[in-house]
Motif scaffolding. Structure first.
Motif, short mmCIF file in Angstrom:
data_model
loop_
_atom_site.label_atom_id
_atom_site.label_comp_id
_atom_site.label_asym_id
_atom_site.label_seq_id
_atom_site.Cartn_x
_atom_site.Cartn_y
_atom_site.Cartn_z
N VAL A 45 0.82 -1.22 0.00
CA VAL A 45 0.00 0.00 0.00
C VAL A 45 0.85 1.26 0.00
O VAL A 45 0.34 2.37 -0.18
CB VAL A 45 -0.95 0.02 1.22
N HIS A 46 2.16 1.13 0.20
CA HIS A 46 3.04 2.29 0.33
C HIS A 46 3.59 2.78 -1.01
O HIS A 46 4.21 3.84 -1.07
CB HIS A 46 4.21 1.96 1.27
N TYR A 47 3.41 1.98 -2.07
CA TYR A 47 3.96 2.34 -3.37
C TYR A 47 2.86 2.26 -4.43
O TYR A 47 1.92 1.47 -4.30
CB TYR A 47 5.11 1.40 -3.77
N THR A 48 3.01 3.06 -5.47
CA THR A 48 2.05 2.98 -6.57
C THR A 48 2.21 1.65 -7.28
O THR A 48 3.25 0.98 -7.19
CB THR A 48 2.27 4.12 -7.58
N VAL A 49 1.16 1.25 -8.01
CA VAL A 49 1.26 0.00 -8.75
C VAL A 49 2.36 0.10 -9.81
O VAL A 49 3.02 -0.90 -10.14
CB VAL A 49 -0.09 -0.37 -9.39
N GLY A 50 2.58 1.32 -10.33
CA GLY A 50 3.65 1.51 -11.30
C GLY A 50 5.01 1.25 -10.71
O GLY A 50 5.86 0.59 -11.33
N ASN A 51 5.27 1.78 -9.51
CA ASN A 51 6.56 1.54 -8.87
C ASN A 51 6.82 0.05 -8.69
O ASN A 51 7.94 -0.44 -8.93
CB ASN A 51 6.60 2.23 -7.50
N VAL A 103 3.29 0.07 -18.56
CA VAL A 103 2.03 0.54 -19.14
C VAL A 103 1.47 -0.49 -20.11
O VAL A 103 0.27 -0.78 -20.12
CB VAL A 103 2.24 1.90 -19.85
N GLU A 104 2.35 -1.09 -20.92
CA GLU A 104 1.92 -2.10 -21.88
C GLU A 104 1.38 -3.34 -21.17
O GLU A 104 0.38 -3.92 -21.60
CB GLU A 104 3.09 -2.48 -22.79
N LEU A 105 2.01 -3.73 -20.06
CA LEU A 105 1.52 -4.87 -19.30
C LEU A 105 0.13 -4.59 -18.73
O LEU A 105 -0.75 -5.46 -18.76
CB LEU A 105 2.49 -5.21 -18.16
N LEU A 106 -0.07 -3.40 -18.20
CA LEU A 106 -1.39 -3.04 -17.68
C LEU A 106 -2.44 -3.05 -18.78
O LEU A 106 -3.58 -3.46 -18.56
CB LEU A 106 -1.33 -1.66 -17.01
N ARG A 107 -2.03 -2.64 -19.96
CA ARG A 107 -2.97 -2.68 -21.10
C ARG A 107 -3.28 -4.13 -21.47
O ARG A 107 -4.43 -4.47 -21.79
CB ARG A 107 -2.37 -1.93 -22.28
N GLY A 147 -5.93 -5.74 -19.45
CA GLY A 147 -7.27 -5.17 -19.56
C GLY A 147 -7.59 -4.05 -18.59
O GLY A 147 -8.78 -3.82 -18.32
N ILE A 148 -6.58 -3.34 -18.08
CA ILE A 148 -6.84 -2.22 -17.18
C ILE A 148 -7.10 -0.95 -18.00
O ILE A 148 -6.26 -0.57 -18.82
CB ILE A 148 -5.66 -2.01 -16.21
N PRO A 149 -8.24 -0.30 -17.83
CA PRO A 149 -8.53 0.92 -18.60
C PRO A 149 -7.56 2.05 -18.23
O PRO A 149 -7.10 2.15 -17.10
CB PRO A 149 -9.98 1.26 -18.19
N ARG A 150 -7.28 2.90 -19.20
CA ARG A 150 -6.42 4.08 -19.02
C ARG A 150 -5.13 3.72 -18.27
O ARG A 150 -4.84 4.28 -17.21
CB ARG A 150 -7.17 5.18 -18.27
N PRO A 151 -4.35 2.79 -18.78
CA PRO A 151 -3.13 2.37 -18.07
C PRO A 151 -2.12 3.50 -17.88
O PRO A 151 -1.34 3.48 -16.93
CB PRO A 151 -2.56 1.26 -18.95
N GLU A 152 -2.14 4.50 -18.77
CA GLU A 152 -1.18 5.61 -18.65
C GLU A 152 -1.39 6.40 -17.37
O GLU A 152 -0.44 6.98 -16.83
CB GLU A 152 -1.30 6.55 -19.86
N THR A 153 -2.63 6.45 -16.88
CA THR A 153 -2.90 7.16 -15.62
C THR A 153 -2.97 6.21 -14.44
O THR A 153 -2.56 6.54 -13.34
CB THR A 153 -4.21 7.97 -15.72
N ARG A 154 -3.50 5.00 -14.66
CA ARG A 154 -3.64 4.04 -13.57
C ARG A 154 -2.28 3.58 -13.04
O ARG A 154 -2.17 3.09 -11.93
CB ARG A 154 -4.44 2.82 -14.05
N ILE A 155 -1.24 3.71 -13.84
CA ILE A 155 0.09 3.29 -13.39
C ILE A 155 0.55 4.08 -12.18
O ILE A 155 1.37 3.61 -11.38
CB ILE A 155 1.11 3.41 -14.55
#
Length: 333
Positions: free
Chosen positions: A114-120, A142-146, A149-157
């Motif tokens: 919970v201490h780090y973003t999913v991107g980190n 970002v490509e892995l999140l896409r 099937g995660i929507p808007r991976p560029e921001t969700r990261i």
């Protein structure tokens, strides 16, 4: 022609030391995982399914130790490696863990920090198994999140895990398992704590990714419906042992072990009469430190033969062939 074996587990034994003595969590587990296929590992809680997965990746926590057996990666090839003989903290084992074998953890709500973003967390996994720069690793994340099937991976990261639903967290967990581009993925109850709609989406995602990447999937679950939908072969575990192995169609059409038959009877059916009580298996899985004498399942078995089941342990299931560890099976043979 059968697909090649990518992982061969042979007579795997895991034990934990305690004040009460030695507890045998696994007692001679053997099975094969074939390239591009799905092996289902099924059984009640406490049967040793998750310990098997953690043993393969050498993640068994102290005081647990692998006390016997072999974990052969790429058996029969010049690259064959026995993971049971490797130091869990060695460079070779770290290269296998996440690089050759990915793990999808059981609980999506707690598997991510919970201490780090999913991107980190995802970028760290990518860089651990590649020479990518920080920018390249972020693009790969970002490509892995896409892909999952995660929507808007560029921001969700840049989101923290608590900002995502359980289904999205599980998709992130799948992305992390794929970060090192493994050819084997172990999914430890990947649909736990998810609603049925999200479960169906996650299972469909795993099937699609397996078909696209040729992944060998080891699927651990207690849900026979998931096994019917996903698996090619099935290993049924009880109290740290494989008690039956069969192709999935054969297992459902003609189960050989009384425990397997009891599990199938406990599955709700749309053909059942209204308000009919669900079938249950009497009793509970014994504590591994208090194993009954004889066949481990005999105290709960409605088909036991008598003294032979209470005094002797049936022969193990022959590796790679359909069979059951049961005296009734031996008698029929």
């Amino acid at each position: 022609m059968a697909e090649r074996v990518v992982l061969a587990v042979r007579d795997l034994a895991v034990q934990f030391g305690s004040e009460q003595g030695v507890v045998r969590a696994l007692d001679g587990v053997s099975f094969d995982l074939h390239a591009g296929r799905t092996l289902g590992i099924v059984g009640e809680s406490g049967c040793g399914k998750s310990v098997t997965a953690r043993s393969i990746l050498r993640l068994v926590e102290r005081p647990g130790i692998i006390s016997g057996g072999r974990l052969l990666l790429d058996p029969g090839t010049p690259e064959e490696a026995d993971l049971a003989r490797l130091d869990p903290d060695s460079r070779q084992m770290r290269a296998v863990r996440g690089g050759r074998i990915g793990l999808i953890f059981q609980e999506p709500m707690t598997a991510l920090s919970v201490h780090y973003t999913v991107g980190n967390q995802l970028i760290e996994a990518v860089r651990q198994h590649s020479t990518a720069s920080a920018a390249e690793a972020r693009a790969r994340a970002v490509e892995l999140l896409r892909e999952v099937g995660i929507p808007r991976p560029e921001t969700r990261i840049d989101a923290y895990p608590f900002e995502l639903s359980g289904g999205l967290r599980q998709r992130v967990g799948i992305a992390m398992a794929l970060a090192g581009d493994p050819d084997i993925v172990i999914a430890d109850e990947p649909t736990t704590a998810l609603d049925v709609t999200t479960q169906a989406q996650i299972l469909a995602l795993l099937k699609r990714l397996q078909a696209q990447k040729g992944i060998s999937l080891m699927l651990i679950t207690h849900d026979m419906g998931v096994i019917a939908q996903m698996a090619d072969e099935v290993a049924v575990m009880y109290l740290g042992r494989v008690v039956e192995f069969a192709p999935v169609r054969q297992l459902f059409a003609a189960p050989r072990h009384p425990y397997t038959r009891a599990l199938l009877r406990a599955v709700p059916s749309i053909l059942a009469a209204p308000r009919q009580r669900l079938s249950t298996i009497g009793g509970a899985v014994p504590h591994p430190g208090m194993r009954p004498a004889g066949c481990p399942f005999h105290p709960r078995c409605g088909e036991r033969l008598g003294a032979v089941c209470m005094e002797r342990i049936p022969a193990p299931v022959p590796t790679g062939r359909p069979g059951a560890s049961c005296f009734r099976e031996e008698e029929a043979a």
